[in-house]
Design an enzyme around this catalytic site. Structure first.
Site, PDB file in Angstrom:
ATOM      1  N   GLY A 206     136.699  55.059 124.339  1.00  0.00           N
ATOM      2  CA  GLY A 206     135.630  54.255 123.736  1.00  0.00           C
ATOM      3  C   GLY A 206     134.268  54.789 124.108  1.00  0.00           C
ATOM      4  CG  ASN A 207     131.105  54.339 121.917  1.00  0.00           C
ATOM      5  OD1 ASN A 207     130.404  53.335 121.878  1.00  0.00           O
ATOM      6  ND2 ASN A 207     131.830  54.737 120.878  1.00  0.00           N
ATOM      7  CE1 TYR A 208     130.099  53.440 129.949  1.00  0.00           C
ATOM      8  CE2 TYR A 208     129.094  55.529 129.336  1.00  0.00           C
ATOM      9  CZ  TYR A 208     129.886  54.787 130.190  1.00  0.00           C
ATOM     10  OH  TYR A 208     130.459  55.377 131.274  1.00  0.00           O
ATOM     11  CB  SER A 209     128.130  51.247 121.111  1.00  0.00           C
ATOM     12  OG  SER A 209     127.630  50.319 120.184  1.00  0.00           O
ATOM     13  CB  ALA A 273     128.762  54.065 118.784  1.00  0.00           C
TER      14      ALA A 273
END
Ligand code: CTP
Length: 394
Positions: A206-209, A273
């Site tokens: 995943g990512n930090y969005s 994102a």
């Protein structure tokens, strides 16, 4: 600007209520129709006789009065805007948590109109974490907060917490009605947040969005009159009531949700994102640790923006984002042409105050004619206004 506007004015218990008679006079002078609802505590600070005289309407404060019932639902529907001024700490807390123990809180909960509030409290109450949390919560419901001013307070202390002056509140209302419903009758799709690509039942790529920027854009589009469909990846944030939300997890789910509405929308803003890669195989059981090194094979996810760019019809506007760390301008322009977008919104991680999780952002917008629009670092709701204004100008 306020001619014939229907303003439902809610007054809660704060010393600043003494200024409300002056506010009502200004509103009436500007041509507005004003109806007033007070909390029981507000009556300690300003008389109903004064307010019914200046507003030329009966002031309401009880859910029922001598066998007649004050219809809070109809009051909420009557208004073009519900203005709560002053907003006390107590009424703020009730609004944040859905408590409904008087006519004003009942009207608030059933109001279909936009809600603007002008808080007033002593400085220490204003800075208390509970107050900050409650303000954040009511803003997340789409309510607008007129900032408090600094100056002499009822306690005799000097500091933050004074209700905005009546003239400032009137100006804010005028601006509210000035901002047109330019997008009335239009439909908009917005993607927001991250995507989670499963590795096994308990892990993901995943990512930090957080979804903050996209939710702010969806909120602004809705304010300007558009019917909004928000396709939201995993996010802990709450969504204003009038926005249609489809919650998704993976890039593949986001793709399917976007395809199902794209055909009927006029505007699509892809601010999510989206993970570029997803695991080739998803383990059905939790992967146990064994080897010292471990690799996950990844494959490309569908590029939603690019796909929508390839099926876009005449009259549909497609807006993409570019989050870059280097060579920002070139990368953004490449995305604009390769994905057949009408606008690309660039944020650079090299700008302070821009990126995932921040409350602020700094953007540059590129259009197909070669124009570039540069903006300062602003709060995400303000950035959303700039983005939506640019879309409207197209
Ligand atoms: N995007 C998308 N689907 C994907 C990847 C990205 O719709 N699978 C959209 C994003 O929502 C954003 C834009 O494409 O509007 C740019 O995303 P970004 O990740 O910056 O660009 P990529 O094209 O993925 O290129 P790169 O990661 O190499 O910069």
């Amino acid at each position: 600007m306020l001619q014939n506007k229907k303003i439902l004015l809610g007054i809660s218990g704060s010393i600043a209520a003494y200024k409300i008679a002056a506010l009502v006079r200004l509103l009436i002078k500007a041509g507005a129709e004003v109806k007033i609802v007070m909390t029981p505590a507000a009556k300690e600070f300003v008389s109903t006789l004064t307010l019914s005289t200046v507003s030329k309407n009966q002031v309401l404060s009880e859910l029922s009065d001598n066998d007649s019932w004050s219809n809070h639902v109809m009051l909420g529907r009557w208004a073009d805007v519900l203005l709560i001024a002053p907003l006390s700490c107590n009424t703020l807390a009730k609004m944040a948590h859905g408590l409904c123990d008087n006519l004003l809180t009942a009207v608030y909960l059933s109001a279909t109109s936009p809600v603007i509030v002008a808080p007033a409290m002593d400085e220490d109450m204003w800075h208390h974490p509970a107050t900050k949390d409650n303000l954040r919560i009511i803003k997340s419901y789409g309510n607008e907060v007129i900032p408090v001013e600094s100056g002499e307070l009822a306690s005799g202390l000097i500091g933050d917490g004074r209700m905005a002056e009546p003239e400032t509140i009137v100006e804010r209302l005028k601006n509210f009605f000035l901002i047109g419903k330019e997008l009335d009758g239009k439909k908009a799709l917005v993607t927001a947040g991250p995507t989670y690509e499963s590795i096994d039942p308990v892990r993901f790529v995943g990512n930090y969005s957080t979804g903050k920027m996209g939710i702010a854009i969806a909120t602004e589009l809705e304010k300007r009159g558009a019917e909004v469909f928000l396709v939201l990846g995993p996010s802990a944030l709450s969504i204003p009531l009038n926005i249609n939300v489809v919650r998704v997890k993976s890039a593949a789910e986001m793709f399917t949700a976007c395809i199902s509405v794209f055909d009927k929308v006029d505007i699509a803003v892809m601010s999510a994102a989206v993970a570029d890669y997803t695991p080739v195989n998803v383990a059905s059981e939790k992967i146990k640790k064994s080897e010292n090194q471990f690799s996950i094979e990844l494959k490309k996810t569908p590029d939603i923006l690019k796909h929508l760019g390839s099926i876009k019809k005449e009259g549909q506007l497609l807006i993409g984002f570019a989050l870059e760390t280097n060579n920002e301008r070139n990368h953004a322009l490449k995305k604009l042409s390769e994905k057949n977008a009408d606008l690309i919104v660039l944020n650079s991680l090299n700008d302070s105050g821009a990126g995932f999780g921040y409350d602020t952002n700094k953007i540059t917008i590129f259009d197909k004619t070669g124009k570039e629009y540069h903006f300062d670092t602003k709060s995400k709701p303000e950035v959303a206004v700039d983005i939506v204004n640019t879309i409207i100008n197209l």
